[in-house]
Motif scaffolding. Structure first.
Motif, mmCIF file in Angstrom:
data_model
loop_
_atom_site.group_PDB
_atom_site.id
_atom_site.type_symbol
_atom_site.label_atom_id
_atom_site.label_comp_id
_atom_site.label_asym_id
_atom_site.label_seq_id
_atom_site.Cartn_x
_atom_site.Cartn_y
_atom_site.Cartn_z
ATOM 1 N N ASP A 69 -5.193 -1.651 4.648
ATOM 2 C CA ASP A 69 -6.040 -0.508 4.996
ATOM 3 C C ASP A 69 -6.565 0.189 3.743
ATOM 4 O O ASP A 69 -7.613 0.820 3.769
ATOM 5 C CB ASP A 69 -5.281 0.511 5.842
ATOM 6 C CG ASP A 69 -5.114 0.063 7.277
ATOM 7 O OD1 ASP A 69 -5.898 -0.792 7.740
ATOM 8 O OD2 ASP A 69 -4.192 0.581 7.947
ATOM 9 N N TYR A 70 -5.820 0.066 2.632
ATOM 10 C CA TYR A 70 -6.183 0.772 1.402
ATOM 11 C C TYR A 70 -6.504 -0.150 0.230
ATOM 12 O O TYR A 70 -7.020 0.299 -0.779
ATOM 13 C CB TYR A 70 -5.060 1.738 1.005
ATOM 14 C CG TYR A 70 -4.829 2.752 2.085
ATOM 15 C CD1 TYR A 70 -5.661 3.859 2.201
ATOM 16 C CD2 TYR A 70 -3.829 2.585 3.018
ATOM 17 C CE1 TYR A 70 -5.487 4.775 3.213
ATOM 18 C CE2 TYR A 70 -3.644 3.502 4.049
ATOM 19 C CZ TYR A 70 -4.466 4.584 4.143
ATOM 20 O OH TYR A 70 -4.309 5.491 5.152
ATOM 21 N N CYS A 71 -6.216 -1.435 0.341
ATOM 22 C CA CYS A 71 -6.502 -2.397 -0.728
ATOM 23 C C CYS A 71 -8.006 -2.646 -0.791
ATOM 24 O O CYS A 71 -8.617 -3.081 0.191
ATOM 25 C CB CYS A 71 -5.766 -3.702 -0.464
ATOM 26 S SG CYS A 71 -6.224 -5.037 -1.584
ATOM 27 N N LYS A 72 -8.600 -2.398 -1.958
ATOM 28 C CA LYS A 72 -10.043 -2.611 -2.135
ATOM 29 C C LYS A 72 -10.363 -4.006 -2.653
ATOM 30 O O LYS A 72 -11.519 -4.350 -2.828
ATOM 31 C CB LYS A 72 -10.606 -1.559 -3.092
ATOM 32 C CG LYS A 72 -10.571 -0.171 -2.517
ATOM 33 C CD LYS A 72 -11.213 0.820 -3.466
ATOM 34 C CE LYS A 72 -11.062 2.212 -2.938
ATOM 35 N NZ LYS A 72 -10.380 3.092 -3.849
ATOM 36 N N GLY A 73 -9.341 -4.798 -2.959
ATOM 37 C CA GLY A 73 -9.578 -6.167 -3.398
ATOM 38 C C GLY A 73 -9.938 -6.300 -4.859
ATOM 39 O O GLY A 73 -10.658 -7.218 -5.232
ATOM 40 N N CYS A 74 -9.439 -5.421 -5.704
ATOM 41 C CA CYS A 74 -9.749 -5.502 -7.141
ATOM 42 C C CYS A 74 -9.069 -6.706 -7.800
ATOM 43 O O CYS A 74 -9.500 -7.168 -8.838
ATOM 44 C CB CYS A 74 -9.352 -4.209 -7.845
ATOM 45 S SG CYS A 74 -7.565 -3.938 -7.954
ATOM 46 N N LEU A 75 -7.989 -7.182 -7.202
ATOM 47 C CA LEU A 75 -7.239 -8.361 -7.644
ATOM 48 C C LEU A 75 -6.528 -8.181 -8.990
ATOM 49 O O LEU A 75 -6.163 -9.163 -9.636
ATOM 50 C CB LEU A 75 -8.125 -9.606 -7.661
ATOM 51 C CG LEU A 75 -8.802 -9.943 -6.325
ATOM 52 C CD1 LEU A 75 -9.712 -11.138 -6.489
ATOM 53 C CD2 LEU A 75 -7.790 -10.161 -5.229
ATOM 54 N N ILE A 76 -6.325 -6.966 -9.412
ATOM 55 C CA ILE A 76 -5.533 -6.717 -10.623
ATOM 56 C C ILE A 76 -4.134 -7.277 -10.431
ATOM 57 O O ILE A 76 -3.548 -7.856 -11.347
ATOM 58 C CB ILE A 76 -5.504 -5.217 -10.974
ATOM 59 C CG1 ILE A 76 -6.899 -4.746 -11.388
ATOM 60 C CG2 ILE A 76 -4.482 -4.930 -12.067
ATOM 61 C CD1 ILE A 76 -7.021 -3.240 -11.566
ATOM 62 N N CYS A 77 -3.599 -7.137 -9.229
ATOM 63 C CA CYS A 77 -2.248 -7.640 -8.945
ATOM 64 C C CYS A 77 -2.161 -9.156 -9.133
ATOM 65 O O CYS A 77 -1.153 -9.668 -9.628
ATOM 66 C CB CYS A 77 -1.822 -7.253 -7.532
ATOM 67 S SG CYS A 77 -2.943 -7.815 -6.227
ATOM 68 N N VAL A 78 -3.218 -9.878 -8.780
ATOM 69 C CA VAL A 78 -3.245 -11.332 -8.942
ATOM 70 C C VAL A 78 -3.125 -11.699 -10.416
ATOM 71 O O VAL A 78 -2.355 -12.579 -10.799
ATOM 72 C CB VAL A 78 -4.539 -11.931 -8.342
ATOM 73 C CG1 VAL A 78 -4.654 -13.413 -8.652
ATOM 74 C CG2 VAL A 78 -4.597 -11.684 -6.846
ATOM 75 N N LYS A 79 -3.868 -11.013 -11.250
ATOM 76 C CA LYS A 79 -3.851 -11.294 -12.689
ATOM 77 C C LYS A 79 -2.534 -10.860 -13.337
ATOM 78 O O LYS A 79 -2.089 -11.451 -14.301
ATOM 79 C CB LYS A 79 -5.018 -10.602 -13.371
ATOM 80 C CG LYS A 79 -6.365 -11.154 -12.941
ATOM 81 C CD LYS A 79 -7.481 -10.560 -13.745
ATOM 82 C CE LYS A 79 -8.855 -10.940 -13.336
ATOM 83 N NZ LYS A 79 -9.143 -12.193 -12.808
ATOM 84 N N GLN A 80 -1.912 -9.810 -12.809
ATOM 85 C CA GLN A 80 -0.699 -9.261 -13.407
ATOM 86 C C GLN A 80 0.555 -10.051 -13.056
ATOM 87 O O GLN A 80 1.507 -10.051 -13.824
ATOM 88 C CB GLN A 80 -0.526 -7.803 -12.948
ATOM 89 C CG GLN A 80 0.585 -7.062 -13.634
ATOM 90 C CD GLN A 80 0.308 -6.831 -15.110
ATOM 91 O OE1 GLN A 80 -0.834 -6.700 -15.530
ATOM 92 N NE2 GLN A 80 1.354 -6.790 -15.906
ATOM 93 N N CYS A 81 0.589 -10.716 -11.928
ATOM 94 C CA CYS A 81 1.801 -11.400 -11.462
ATOM 95 C C CYS A 81 2.207 -12.513 -12.432
ATOM 96 O O CYS A 81 1.466 -13.472 -12.637
ATOM 97 C CB CYS A 81 1.583 -11.979 -10.073
ATOM 98 S SG CYS A 81 3.072 -12.766 -9.422
#
Length: 93
Positions: A69-81
């Motif tokens: 509901d609040y995730c805008k899809g910036c995908l910072i989490c994908v790069k950080q993992c």
């Protein structure tokens, strides 16, 4: 002829604490991050870097999840993992 002045509301004003929970911004996404719980090592780096506070950690189990509901899809989490436990998928709304 006298010009009529327009009245504008000031933007970016927080009128009450926690009001951002009322504004669901997840519809902005083109891609969505998806967590592979089998690969997740619970380092919580994704939670730390999420600019929208859309990543949740269950207090009892430590399991990481995404509040779409609040995730805008910036995908910072994908790069950080560090173990590539988060992948991106095309949003199919």
């Amino acid at each position: 002829m006298a010009e009529k002045k327009k009245k504008f509301e000031q933007g970016a004003v927080v009128t009450e604490p926690g009001s951002s929970r009322k504004c669901k911004t997840g519809d902005w996404r083109t891609f969505r991050p998806v967590i592979d719980q089998g690969k997740c090592i619970k380092c919580y780096q994704c939670w730390q870097v999420c600019p929208d506070a859309a990543i949740r950690v269950d207090e009892k189990t430590g399991v990481v999840s995404i509040d779409y509901d609040y995730c805008k899809g910036c995908l910072i989490c994908v790069k950080q993992c560090p173990v590539k436990a988060i992948a991106k998928e095309v949003e199919n709304k």
